[in-house]
Design an enzyme around this catalytic site. Sequence first.
Site, short mmCIF file in Angstrom:
data_model
loop_
_atom_site.label_atom_id
_atom_site.label_comp_id
_atom_site.label_asym_id
_atom_site.label_seq_id
_atom_site.Cartn_x
_atom_site.Cartn_y
_atom_site.Cartn_z
N ASP A 1 0.86 -1.19 0.00
CA ASP A 1 0.00 0.00 0.00
C ASP A 1 0.89 1.24 0.00
O ASP A 1 2.03 1.20 0.49
CB ASP A 1 -0.89 -0.02 1.24
CG ASP A 1 -1.69 1.26 1.39
OD1 ASP A 1 -2.39 1.65 0.44
OD2 ASP A 1 -1.58 1.89 2.47
N ASP B 1 -1.65 -0.66 6.11
CA ASP B 1 -1.89 -0.19 7.48
C ASP B 1 -3.29 0.36 7.68
O ASP B 1 -3.65 0.71 8.80
CB ASP B 1 -0.88 0.91 7.84
CG ASP B 1 -1.19 2.24 7.16
OD1 ASP B 1 -1.65 2.21 5.99
OD2 ASP B 1 -0.96 3.29 7.78
N ASP C 1 -7.17 -1.60 3.51
CA ASP C 1 -6.27 -2.69 3.14
C ASP C 1 -6.71 -4.03 3.71
O ASP C 1 -6.13 -5.08 3.34
CB ASP C 1 -4.84 -2.39 3.63
CG ASP C 1 -4.28 -1.10 3.06
OD1 ASP C 1 -4.51 -0.85 1.86
OD2 ASP C 1 -3.61 -0.36 3.80
#
Length: 567
Positions: free
Chosen positions: A259, A456, A460
Amino acid sequence: MLRGRLGVGLLMTIAATGAVLLGHVGEAAALAFLFSLAEALEDRAMDRAKEGLRALLALVPERVRVLRSGGELLIPAPRLHTGDLLLVGAGERIGTDGVVVEGRSAVDASAVTGESIPIAVGPGDRVPAGAINGTGTLRIEATADGRDNSLTQIVALVEQAHARKGERARLADRIARPLVPAVLVVAALVALFGFVVGDPGTWIERALVVLVAASPCALAIAVPVTVISAIGSASKLGVVVKSGEAFERLGTIRRVAVDKTGTLTRNEPRVVDVRLARGRDRDRVLALAAALEAGSAHPLSAAVTAAAPRPAGRGGFGGLRASEVVEDAGHGIAGRVDGVRVRVGSARWLPPAGLEADAEAMAAAGMTVVVVELDGEVAGLLGVRDELRPEAAETIRMLAEQGIDAVMLTGDDRRTARALAAQAGIAEVHAEQLPADKAAAVRAMLAERPTAMVGDGINDAPALATATVGIAMGAHGSAAAVESADVAFTGHDLRLLPVAFAHARRGRRIMTWNIGLALAIIVVLFPLALLGVLGLAGVVLVHEVAEVVVILNGVRAARRPRALVRP
């Protein structure tokens, strides 16, 4: 037994019982104790329950305001229906997915989209459930029920992915499953042969020795002792592995999906570039803009004020104070500073007259362009960007050296994502991804090779749960991300990624060696016991030596990983 099938436990029980029948109670107790210890160690390493997953739904407000029959009502969010008209004030969360029909504001949708900077919205723009409204008031038409929206879909995706993972059997049981019935059949045939030849006592005793010889004690502890040792060692570096199964999978990874916001980047927007109109002074432009932005709660305001000079002894921004401040939600802010009419806002609100080429170049470099206007003239442009972590490029290089490809998954726009990916050394980028898109992208990667997902945020969570191994940046990550992941970092240094992968691969090698040794012992002892070459004492002695070797080898996995960085 395991799910109705013959397993290590059954063979161990029969072996211990046989030892007792032969009068060797001590040996039987030792065998039972070692097996029970192995089972306890493995159970401690199992993946924990997903209790924190439901914390996702806390992002939806308990009650929302809706307009019905010309009046305003306060109702529970789950009772929202498609077509309802929501009234969302400044700072309130949006109860379900919808489309803005009236009003303008800046919406923080990072919980669902991963967008690091609040998005300006107006009539016709879509907004997701759980997003936080900025300073303006919005009227939003619901496009999803309160019980079936972006966040509830995230919960469902994570639960489905976890259900798929939970079906994997333990390695020791998979190996022992065909071994156990074969040993039982052979032992029974040996005992039966004793009756055929007229010497049942000798052959029954030999059958029980065969059972003891084939008891997979070393096999039972080969995996758990290695995994627990390696997991304990990794935790000292801030890498928390939630289960033995996760550790085994961690050593197979050949691709990492990362990410962007908050993982590759700091999640702290900063002014990284300033372009000025001819004749303008940089410090003066920044000071005027910062003095105006000082009273705003917009995230970009913090970036502007942090970039402004602060002359010693004068306070504030050179003693400048703003007055007549008016904030146009979703566009910018205007006011008067030191006798100058100042406006600061987006390029859509304030066209960058004379600096169009600069604005385009800044946007292409992944920056959000903020225009500063003084007394009706464009004075300069501020480029705001969420910068990469300093170790990001080094981490990607280290992963490449291990033969692990890196892919970026992000909810940000394509230009921003590609610019930052180029800086980090990542060639493959998937931008403008919603949570379901990220999960689908990871699922497609899994068809090619084992893939880890690193993130995080709440957005996600589905991808973390879908991946071969989900890795959460736990220090600042959401509870949902940490609970959805198999591995969590208590720190934030990305260079722990290659360290963790190398450590897991080493652990898998030790594990494989232990399993090979345990099986070799069984293969050697079985015919010796069957032919009567070794009695019970000899068989137990060899088993004990093998177990000590397996344990000592497994403990080697506790050797602290060679940390390439000390977090």
